[in-house]
Design a protein around this motif. Structure first.
Motif, PDB file in Angstrom:
ATOM      1  N   ILE A 250      71.042  30.080  24.462  1.00 56.40           N
ATOM      2  CA  ILE A 250      71.652  31.341  24.863  1.00 56.40           C
ATOM      3  C   ILE A 250      72.006  31.278  26.346  1.00 56.40           C
ATOM      4  O   ILE A 250      71.283  30.662  27.140  1.00 56.40           O
ATOM      5  CB  ILE A 250      70.688  32.516  24.588  1.00 56.40           C
ATOM      6  N   ASN A 251      73.100  31.900  26.733  1.00 55.91           N
ATOM      7  CA  ASN A 251      73.528  31.880  28.136  1.00 55.91           C
ATOM      8  C   ASN A 251      72.422  32.359  29.071  1.00 55.91           C
ATOM      9  O   ASN A 251      71.703  33.324  28.773  1.00 55.91           O
ATOM     10  CB  ASN A 251      74.785  32.746  28.334  1.00 55.91           C
ATOM     11  N   ASP A 252      72.282  31.702  30.198  1.00 49.83           N
ATOM     12  CA  ASP A 252      71.207  32.003  31.149  1.00 49.83           C
ATOM     13  C   ASP A 252      71.297  33.397  31.749  1.00 49.83           C
ATOM     14  O   ASP A 252      70.276  33.973  32.151  1.00 49.83           O
ATOM     15  CB  ASP A 252      71.208  30.965  32.287  1.00 49.83           C
ATOM     16  N   ASP A 253      72.494  33.950  31.849  1.00 49.98           N
ATOM     17  CA  ASP A 253      72.665  35.253  32.497  1.00 49.98           C
ATOM     18  C   ASP A 253      72.658  36.408  31.504  1.00 49.98           C
ATOM     19  O   ASP A 253      73.219  37.473  31.774  1.00 49.98           O
ATOM     20  CB  ASP A 253      73.952  35.268  33.323  1.00 49.98           C
ATOM     21  N   ILE A 254      72.003  36.258  30.387  1.00 52.58           N
ATOM     22  CA  ILE A 254      71.978  37.280  29.340  1.00 52.58           C
ATOM     23  C   ILE A 254      71.488  38.627  29.857  1.00 52.58           C
ATOM     24  O   ILE A 254      71.988  39.673  29.450  1.00 52.58           O
ATOM     25  CB  ILE A 254      71.116  36.815  28.135  1.00 52.58           C
ATOM     26  N   LEU A 255      70.533  38.615  30.795  1.00 51.86           N
ATOM     27  CA  LEU A 255      69.962  39.869  31.294  1.00 51.86           C
ATOM     28  C   LEU A 255      70.887  40.609  32.252  1.00 51.86           C
ATOM     29  O   LEU A 255      70.706  41.802  32.492  1.00 51.86           O
ATOM     30  CB  LEU A 255      68.619  39.600  31.984  1.00 51.86           C
ATOM     31  N   SER A 256      71.881  39.928  32.776  1.00 52.49           N
ATOM     32  CA  SER A 256      72.788  40.563  33.738  1.00 52.49           C
ATOM     33  C   SER A 256      74.115  40.970  33.110  1.00 52.49           C
ATOM     34  O   SER A 256      74.976  41.537  33.788  1.00 52.49           O
ATOM     35  CB  SER A 256      73.052  39.623  34.917  1.00 52.49           C
ATOM     36  N   LEU A 257      74.288  40.713  31.820  1.00 51.57           N
ATOM     37  CA  LEU A 257      75.527  41.051  31.128  1.00 51.57           C
ATOM     38  C   LEU A 257      75.301  42.150  30.096  1.00 51.57           C
ATOM     39  O   LEU A 257      74.262  42.196  29.438  1.00 51.57           O
ATOM     40  CB  LEU A 257      76.095  39.820  30.407  1.00 51.57           C
ATOM     41  N   ASP A 258      76.298  43.033  29.959  1.00 48.63           N
ATOM     42  CA  ASP A 258      76.283  44.017  28.887  1.00 48.63           C
ATOM     43  C   ASP A 258      76.682  43.336  27.580  1.00 48.63           C
ATOM     44  O   ASP A 258      77.153  42.189  27.587  1.00 48.63           O
ATOM     45  CB  ASP A 258      77.253  45.161  29.181  1.00 48.63           C
ATOM     46  N   LEU A 259      76.509  44.039  26.467  1.00 50.36           N
ATOM     47  CA  LEU A 259      76.827  43.481  25.150  1.00 50.36           C
ATOM     48  C   LEU A 259      78.236  42.911  25.106  1.00 50.36           C
ATOM     49  O   LEU A 259      78.442  41.765  24.699  1.00 50.36           O
ATOM     50  CB  LEU A 259      76.671  44.560  24.072  1.00 50.36           C
ATOM     51  N   TYR A 260      79.228  43.709  25.526  1.00 49.70           N
ATOM     52  CA  TYR A 260      80.617  43.283  25.408  1.00 49.70           C
ATOM     53  C   TYR A 260      80.958  42.158  26.377  1.00 49.70           C
ATOM     54  O   TYR A 260      81.782  41.301  26.074  1.00 49.70           O
ATOM     55  CB  TYR A 260      81.551  44.487  25.588  1.00 49.70           C
ATOM     56  N   GLN A 261      80.302  42.132  27.535  1.00 48.87           N
ATOM     57  CA  GLN A 261      80.511  41.033  28.473  1.00 48.87           C
ATOM     58  C   GLN A 261      79.987  39.727  27.875  1.00 48.87           C
ATOM     59  O   GLN A 261      80.596  38.670  28.044  1.00 48.87           O
ATOM     60  CB  GLN A 261      79.811  41.335  29.796  1.00 48.87           C
ATOM     61  N   GLY A 262      78.867  39.819  27.170  1.00 49.30           N
ATOM     62  CA  GLY A 262      78.323  38.633  26.508  1.00 49.30           C
ATOM     63  C   GLY A 262      79.247  38.145  25.410  1.00 49.30           C
ATOM     64  O   GLY A 262      79.460  36.943  25.237  1.00 49.30           O
ATOM     65  N   GLN A 263      79.819  39.098  24.667  1.00 51.11           N
ATOM     66  CA  GLN A 263      80.739  38.719  23.594  1.00 51.11           C
ATOM     67  C   GLN A 263      82.015  38.086  24.140  1.00 51.11           C
ATOM     68  O   GLN A 263      82.592  37.190  23.515  1.00 51.11           O
ATOM     69  CB  GLN A 263      81.072  39.954  22.747  1.00 51.11           C
ATOM     70  N   GLN A 264      82.441  38.529  25.305  1.00 50.36           N
ATOM     71  CA  GLN A 264      83.675  38.016  25.884  1.00 50.36           C
ATOM     72  C   GLN A 264      83.550  36.580  26.379  1.00 50.36           C
ATOM     73  O   GLN A 264      84.557  35.943  26.686  1.00 50.36           O
ATOM     74  CB  GLN A 264      84.133  38.925  27.030  1.00 50.36           C
ATOM     75  N   LEU A 265      82.336  36.041  26.415  1.00 47.90           N
ATOM     76  CA  LEU A 265      82.162  34.656  26.845  1.00 47.90           C
ATOM     77  C   LEU A 265      82.887  33.685  25.914  1.00 47.90           C
ATOM     78  O   LEU A 265      83.326  32.621  26.343  1.00 47.90           O
ATOM     79  CB  LEU A 265      80.664  34.308  26.915  1.00 47.90           C
ATOM     80  N   ILE A 266      83.017  34.060  24.641  1.00 49.47           N
ATOM     81  CA  ILE A 266      83.745  33.194  23.710  1.00 49.47           C
ATOM     82  C   ILE A 266      85.238  33.206  24.031  1.00 49.47           C
ATOM     83  O   ILE A 266      85.921  32.176  23.928  1.00 49.47           O
ATOM     84  CB  ILE A 266      83.484  33.599  22.237  1.00 49.47           C
ATOM     85  N   GLU A 267      85.752  34.371  24.439  1.00 47.61           N
ATOM     86  CA  GLU A 267      87.168  34.466  24.810  1.00 47.61           C
ATOM     87  C   GLU A 267      87.467  33.702  26.098  1.00 47.61           C
ATOM     88  O   GLU A 267      88.558  33.156  26.271  1.00 47.61           O
ATOM     89  CB  GLU A 267      87.554  35.938  25.005  1.00 47.61           C
ATOM     90  N   ASN A 268      86.475  33.665  26.991  1.00 48.42           N
ATOM     91  CA  ASN A 268      86.644  33.002  28.278  1.00 48.42           C
ATOM     92  C   ASN A 268      86.314  31.515  28.239  1.00 48.42           C
ATOM     93  O   ASN A 268      86.355  30.840  29.265  1.00 48.42           O
ATOM     94  CB  ASN A 268      85.758  33.691  29.334  1.00 48.42           C
ATOM     95  N   GLY A 269      85.964  31.021  27.043  1.00 46.23           N
ATOM     96  CA  GLY A 269      85.640  29.608  26.910  1.00 46.23           C
ATOM     97  C   GLY A 269      84.302  29.225  27.502  1.00 46.23           C
ATOM     98  O   GLY A 269      84.049  28.043  27.784  1.00 46.23           O
TER      99      GLY A 269
END
Length: 442
Positions: A250-269
Motif C-alpha cells: 500500500i502507498n506509504d502516504d495513505i494517512l495523508s491522502l483522502d479516499l479520492y486522492q488515494g483512488q486517483q493514484l491509478i490515474e496518475n500512474g
C-alpha cells in the motif's frame, strides 16, 4: 365636474393597474420552488451534469415548478441536512448513502415515509432487493438515486510490466498477493489508498469483511453484540489488512491522502490498483481506453457462502419531514425513474439505475458487461449496509486508522471494535432496536 370625473377615472385606472400588478406578483410568488440537496459526482463522474439535465427536463415539463438542485460535499452531506432538519428548514429532497446510512435518519424521525406519496404500483418497477435497503415498519422510506458495483480498478499496462495477465490478474487471495509482489518487484506500488478522511475502512470492509459469512443474519448477530470481532470468522479480514500493510503493498502516504486522492493514484500512474466503483472505473475506461483499465472482483480468501459475493448497493433519495413540497418531491423522484431518464443517467454518468426499465442493450462498456454478468452469477451483499448506527464513525474508522498510524495488531483491533460497538448500542438503544427490526426483515 368633467375634470373631476376624468381625474377620478384616472385614479380608478391606476388603482386597477396597481391591483393587476399585485395579483401578478401574488401569482408569481405562488410558483413552487423544489429544493434538492444531492451528492454523487465524486462517486459517479457526470452525475452533476445529469442532474442539471434532469432539472431542465422537469422544468420544461412542469413550467409552474422551479427546481433548485445543490451539489453537496462529502463531509457536510449529513451534518448540513441534520442541522437544517432540526430547524425545520430541510430541502424537499435529500440524497443519502444506502442502508443504515439512510435508515438512521428514518429512525431519528428526520424522514417522511415515501410510500405516503408514491404508490406500491409506482414502485413496482424497482427490484425488491433495492427497495428493501430502505424499507422498514411496513413503509418505504427511500428510492434509488442510482446503483453501482464495487470492484478493484487496475492498470493493465502495470500488470503487463509485472508479468501478470491483464485480463485475469487474480481470483483468490493467494493470486492477489502474488500479483502485488510482482508489481512491487517491478517498482510499482500495488495499491493506492487514502485513509485521512475516514471513508476507506468501510470500503475495505465491503471487499473483505463478509467473506466468512453465510447470510445477513451472521452480520446482524455481529452488529447486535452477540458475536465478537475477535472471533476468526469476523476478524480474518482485519488480518488481511495487516498482511497488505506489512508486505508494503500500500502507498506509504495513505494517512495523508483522502479516499479520492488515494483512488486517483491509478490515474496518475502512481499505483497499479485501487478500490473503486464500477461507474468511476467506466469513466476511466472511456477516458484512458479499455486496453488500459480493467476491473476485478475482490480476491477470495473466506469460506462463507458470501465469500465470492459482489457488493451492488443503491444510493437513495428521501423526502425530509420538514419538506414543504412533498407531493412535488415524490413526482420528481418518479420522473427520475422514467425510461428515457434512466438511459440519460447511464449515458451521462455511467450509473445503472436498479429499475426494470433499464435495458442491457444500452451497455457498451466492457466493464459494465462484466459487472452485469457478476450480478447474475453471484450473491449481492454489501457489508457496510448493515453497520449498527454510529459504529462506522465511532468504531471502524478510528480503529483502522490506528492500524496504520500505530501499528495496532488485528487482535487488538478486534477488541477495540467490540468495545466501540458496545458503546454505540448503549448510547443509542432506541435507534439500535429499530435497526434490529429492520435488519431482521431484510
Amino acid at each position: 365636474m368633467k375634470k373631476i370625473s376624468v381625474m377620478l377615472a384616472m385614479i380608478l385606472l391606476v388603482s386597477l393597474i396597481a391591483g393587476c400588478g399585485k395579483s401578478g406578483d401574488s401569482e408569481k410568488s405562488d410558483e413552487t420552488t423544489l429544493s434538492i440537496w444531492y451528492w454523487g459526482e465524486q462517486e459517479v463522474p457526470g452525475y452533476k451534469a445529469y442532474m442539471e439535465e434532469m432539472v431542465k427536463r422537469y422544468e420544461e415539463k412542469n413550467p409552474d415548478i422551479k427546481v433548485e438542485a445543490v451539489l453537496q460535499e462529502s463531509d457536510n452531506l449529513y451534518t448540513a441536512f441534520r442541522t437544517a432538519e432540526a430547524a425545520s428548514e430541510g430541502p424537499d429532497i435529500q440524497y443519502m448513502w444506502g442502508g443504515t446510512q439512510a435508515m438512521e435518519d428514518v429512525w431519528k424521525g428526520n424522514v417522511a415515509p415515501l410510500s405516503d406519496y408514491i404508490s406500491e404500483e409506482e414502485l413496482s418497477v424497482i427490484p425488491q432487493s433495492s427497495l428493501a435497503q430502505t424499507n422498514w415498519d411496513g413503509k418505504q422510506w427511500g428510492i434509488p438515486a442510482y446503483g453501482f458495483t464495487y470492484g478493484i480498478a487496475y492498470d493493465k499496462d502495470a500488470m503487463r510490466t509485472a508479468g501478470v495477465d491483464p485480463e485475469n490478474p487474480f481470483t483468490t487471495w493467494e493470486e492477489f498477493m502474488d500479483c502485488c509482489e510482482k508489481l512491487k518487484n517491478a517498482g510499482i506500488t500495488p495499491l493506492g489508498m487514502g485513509l485521512k478522511d475516514g471513508y476507506l475502512p468501510a470500503w475495505i470492509g465491503i471487499f473483505l469483511g463478509q467473506q466468512n459469512l453465510d447470510s445477513v443474519n451472521d452480520m446482524i448477530s455481529l452488529m447486535s453484540g452477540k458475536e465478537s470481532f475477535t472471533d476468526e470468522k469476523y476478524a480474518e479480514w482485519l488480518e488481511k489488512i495487516v498482511e497488505l500493510k506489512t508486505a508494503g503493498y500500500i502507498n506509504d502516504d495513505i494517512l495523508s491522502l483522502d479516499l479520492y486522492q488515494g483512488q486517483q493514484l491509478i490515474e496518475n500512474g502512481k499505483a497499479a490498483m485501487t478500490l473503486h466503483t464500477q461507474a468511476y472505473a467506466v469513466s476511466l475506461e472511456k477516458s484512458m481506453g479499455a486496453d488500459k483499465i480493467g476491473f476485478a472482483k475482490a480476491p477470495v480468501f473466506g469460506t462463507g457462502k458470501l465469500a465470492d459475493s459482489v457488493a451492488t448497493p443503491s444510493q437513495v433519495y428521501v423526502i425530509p419531514n420538514s419538506a414543504k413540497h412533498k407531493e412535488e418531491a415524490a413526482d420528481f423522484l418518479l420522473f427520475l425513474q422514467e425510461e428515457e431518464n434512466i438511459k440519460c443517467l447511464y449515458e451521462m454518468a455511467n450509473a445503472i439505475m436498479p429499475n426494470n426499465n433499464f435495458k442491457e442493450e444500452w451497455v457498451t462498456s466492457e466493464i459494465d458487461k462484466k459487472v452485469l454478468s457478476w450480478q447474475k452469477e453471484y450473491n449481492n451483499f454489501c457489508y457496510q449496509l448493515y453497520f449498527a448506527p454510529m459504529f462506522e464513525s465511532d468504531g471502524l474508522i478510528p480503529v483502522v486508522q490506528k492500524m496504520f498510524s500505530e501499528d495496532l495488531p488485528a487482535d487488538e483491533a478486534g477488541k477495540e471494535l467490540d468495545a466501540a460497538l458496545t458503546k454505540c448500542i448503549e448510547q443509542n438503544p432506541e435507534v439500535h432496536e429499530a435497526f434490529l427490526e429492520w435488519s431482521i426483515e431484510e
